[in-house]
Design a protein around this motif. Structure first.
Motif, mmCIF file in Angstrom:
data_model
loop_
_atom_site.group_PDB
_atom_site.id
_atom_site.type_symbol
_atom_site.label_atom_id
_atom_site.label_comp_id
_atom_site.label_asym_id
_atom_site.label_seq_id
_atom_site.Cartn_x
_atom_site.Cartn_y
_atom_site.Cartn_z
ATOM 1 N N UNK A 191 0.844 -1.192 0.000
ATOM 2 C CA UNK A 191 0.000 0.000 0.000
ATOM 3 C C UNK A 191 0.877 1.238 0.000
ATOM 4 N N UNK A 192 0.680 2.098 -0.997
ATOM 5 C CA UNK A 192 1.464 3.323 -1.137
ATOM 6 C C UNK A 192 0.637 4.534 -0.732
ATOM 7 N N UNK A 193 1.312 5.556 -0.243
ATOM 8 C CA UNK A 193 0.670 6.825 0.087
ATOM 9 C C UNK A 193 1.027 7.835 -0.989
ATOM 10 N N UNK A 194 0.003 8.436 -1.604
ATOM 11 C CA UNK A 194 0.235 9.410 -2.659
ATOM 12 C C UNK A 194 0.416 10.803 -2.065
ATOM 13 N N UNK A 195 0.831 11.730 -2.916
ATOM 14 C CA UNK A 195 1.127 13.085 -2.457
ATOM 15 C C UNK A 195 -0.092 13.753 -1.841
ATOM 16 N N UNK A 196 -1.302 13.407 -2.319
ATOM 17 C CA UNK A 196 -2.511 14.031 -1.781
ATOM 18 C C UNK A 196 -3.120 13.236 -0.636
ATOM 19 N N UNK A 197 -2.400 12.223 -0.150
ATOM 20 C CA UNK A 197 -2.863 11.449 0.993
ATOM 21 C C UNK A 197 -3.646 10.197 0.656
ATOM 22 N N UNK A 198 -3.983 9.998 -0.602
ATOM 23 C CA UNK A 198 -4.704 8.782 -0.970
ATOM 24 C C UNK A 198 -3.841 7.544 -0.747
#
Length: 605
Positions: A564-571
């Motif tokens: 599970x990755x965290x994107x720059x916008x928090x998704x």
């Protein structure tokens, strides 16, 4: 703002959620003014919920909130008023199918109604229809013809006439209809609203008076595509009580291709109606402006299958559905409906099997024709008629309305009726997108883009289309972040595209990742790892069908895996990660910000 205004203003689901965000108890005030009179002069309604019925629904919601058993987030449709076609059961409301002699009080909710109530929606009444859902006109009812919401001299379309009318006028946020031959699409087209005809078996028909059980679908009317699809997702799902319910196989793509390929009939029929033809041609030009490629196909098998529904033994299914009242009280039926239902008696069991063989053969041909396309685009109806004209030719003109709809359920297709360019006389026309089963999410995504492009007022309300909401997400797909050899143009991208995965967007991770060029990998691959001193790393997001995700993961070689990755916008999304031991002899390429950027600089060095 008066107390009753929110109820009678045309609000989208998002706007309804805002009404109760800070004070859910306002629901009592808002509904206090609903149906304060027993008089009903609106032919769209057969039954409007009494205050006790409204109050009982509200008390159940407020009790759940007060006890702490539920929160507002547990009720995605909290306080949203919806209407129900009167061939679908709502507990403690009559079900008539527009036939007084058939009327009974429903003891329990139909499955779809129960799910919507569980999500917080408020059932406010039952709507008029062509009797026993037999017709596409909206005139075959003892409760009166439902007029078109733009010009009362014209038909509203049927059989879900009342449901379409109350949504088009903003009297309900959404409404349930049924669609066997086009009843969830033709009224949408004639009243400038959205009509979602789902894949057969997605929305349960338990608690629905059958028309043709093999082909019946519960449909959804709404002012926007987002609302219609949201309602369908809540109301849908496998139901053990419905013998024809189906589980979603989760294999269909989430969106159309970046350059959509749309099939269009090689010969278009408008029955001499030049205004409908001109409106459709304008809509076709809009589709092309959106980047769609339109390819003519032979429409013959579609037309031949459509003719089967009423001209062949399939009509006997309607005879079976209402046979009891046909036998005991034929005089209680609408004369035109009775004539259609009686015609089923002339067919034998042998005729029925021949009809099924013909359906199967034509359906296979249609599926083959559509295999290389995202969807088929057609006029929702080739023409429209006045109420007076329908009296002269009730059967022939009805069949005209079904030219582009009758084949859909027989061929196991899903469909989305969309507002389109208006006729020169000010009447709506509408287009419909039709695709193979379970491509409902892809239709909805493109439908959102379409509504934003045409920017028509919603229904007959003169309300402007609201600002776009976040992109629709489908629970039938996995959103996957790829960082290396699976990017577009990279050697392993085919592992996604051959599984009907579709590209969503380019973005980056948050700043807690580092990227490495792994040693001794063919083709060359990077490794992504979460660690201190990281930086945003470029990724692509893809939606892959849920059922294909496992086989995709099975092809991923060590030392890579999925986490599970965290994107720059928090998704949070699924994405590629790398085992730590593989990074000891790997080159740290984090400063380049992404795999493609590193390859470009590396190759030019």
């Amino acid at each position: 703002m008066t107390i009753a205004q929110p109820l009678f203003s045309p609000l989208t689901l998002t706007e309804w959620r805002r009404e109760f965000l800070n004070d859910p108890k306002r629901i009592t005030e808002i509904y206090a003014a609903f149906n304060t009179t027993e008089e009903n002069n609106d032919p769209a309604w057969i039954f409007k919920a009494t205050q006790p019925l409204i109050v009982s629904q509200i008390e159940r919601l407020l009790t759940a909130l007060a006890s702490g058993e539920k929160t507002l987030e547990d009720f995605p449709l909290f306080g949203v008023p919806f209407a129900v076609k009167d061939n679908i059961d709502v507990a403690q409301m009559p079900t008539s199918a527009a036939c007084p002699a058939f009327t009974r009080l429903a003891e329990q909710d139909a499955t779809v109604v129960a799910k919507l109530k569980a999500a917080g929606a408020i059932a406010i009444g039952k709507t008029n229809l062509d009797q026993f859902a037999t017709g596409l006109v909206g005139t075959r009812s003892p409760y009166g013809a439902v007029p078109n919401t733009f010009n009362a001299d014209y038909v509203s379309g049927g059989s879900s006439s009342g449901s379409a009318s109350v949504v088009a006028r903003g009297l309900a946020a959404f409404a349930l209809g049924t669609d066997t031959a086009g009843s969830g699409r033709v009224p949408a087209g004639f009243n400038n609203i959205v009509g979602l005809k789902p894949t057969k078996g997605w929305l349960s028909t338990h608690g629905v008076v059958p028309a043709c059980r093999l082909n019946d679908c519960v449909s959804v009317f709404a002012l926007t595509v987002e609302d219609a699809y949201t309602v369908a997702r809540i109301a849908g799902g496998y139901d053990e009580q419905d013998a024809y319910s189906r589980a979603n196989p989760h294999t269909a793509p989430a969106r159309f291709a970046a350059t959509p390929r749309l099939a269009i009939p090689d010969t278009l029929e408008f029955y001499g109606d030049s205004q409908s033809q001109a409106a459709f041609e304008k809509s076709v030009a809009r589709l092309q402006a959106l980047g769609a490629q339109l390819v003519p196909i032979d429409f013959t098998p579609f037309r031949e299958l459509a003719e089967q529904l009423y001209a062949g033994a399939w009509v006997a299914e309607r005879t079976v559905a209402v046979g009891a009242i046909l036998q005991s009280q034929p005089e209680a039926m609408d004369p035109t409906v009775r004539g259609i239902v009686e015609s089923g008696l002339r067919f034998s069991a042998c005729d029925a099997w021949r009809a099924e063989y013909a359906r199967a053969a034509l359906s296979r041909l249609i599926q083959s024709q559509l295999a290389d396309f995202d969807a088929l685009v057609v006029p929702t109806s080739p023409t429209i008629h006045t109420l007076e004209e329908m009296k002269e030719e009730p059967v022939r003109y009805n069949s005209h309305f079904g030219y582009y709809t009758n084949f859909t359920n027989l061929a196991d297709l899903c469909a989305l009726a969309l507002p389109g360019d208006f006729r020169d006389d000010g009447l709506p026309a509408g287009i419909t997108l039709i695709a193979p089963a379970w491509r409902d999410a892809a239709l909805a995504h493109f439908g959102v883009l379409w509504q934003q492009a045409v920017m028509l007022p919603l229904g007959a309300t003169n309300k402007a289309l609201p600002a776009p909401q976040p992109a629709l997400r489908s629970d039938a797909h996995v959103r996957l972040a790829v960082v290396g050899a699976h990017l577009r143009g990279m050697p392993l991208n085919f592992q996604l595209t051959t599984r009907d995965a579709v590209f969503i967007e380019e973005t980056t991770t948050d700043a807690s990742y580092r990227l490495y060029a792994l040693a001794n990998t063919t083709p060359p691959k990077p490794g992504l790892a979460r660690m201190s001193g990281g930086a945003p790393i470029a990724v692509e997001l893809w939606d892959i069908p849920l059922a294909r995700f496992g086989e995709f993961v099975a092809e991923i070689p060590a030392p890579l895996g999925i986490g599970t990755l965290t994107l720059a916008d928090g998704r949070l999304v699924k994405g590629f990660i790398c085992e730590p031991q593989a990074l000891t002899d790997a080159a740290d390429i984090t400063p380049w910000g992404g795999w493609k950027a590193w390859l470009a600089r590396h190759q030019s060095a």
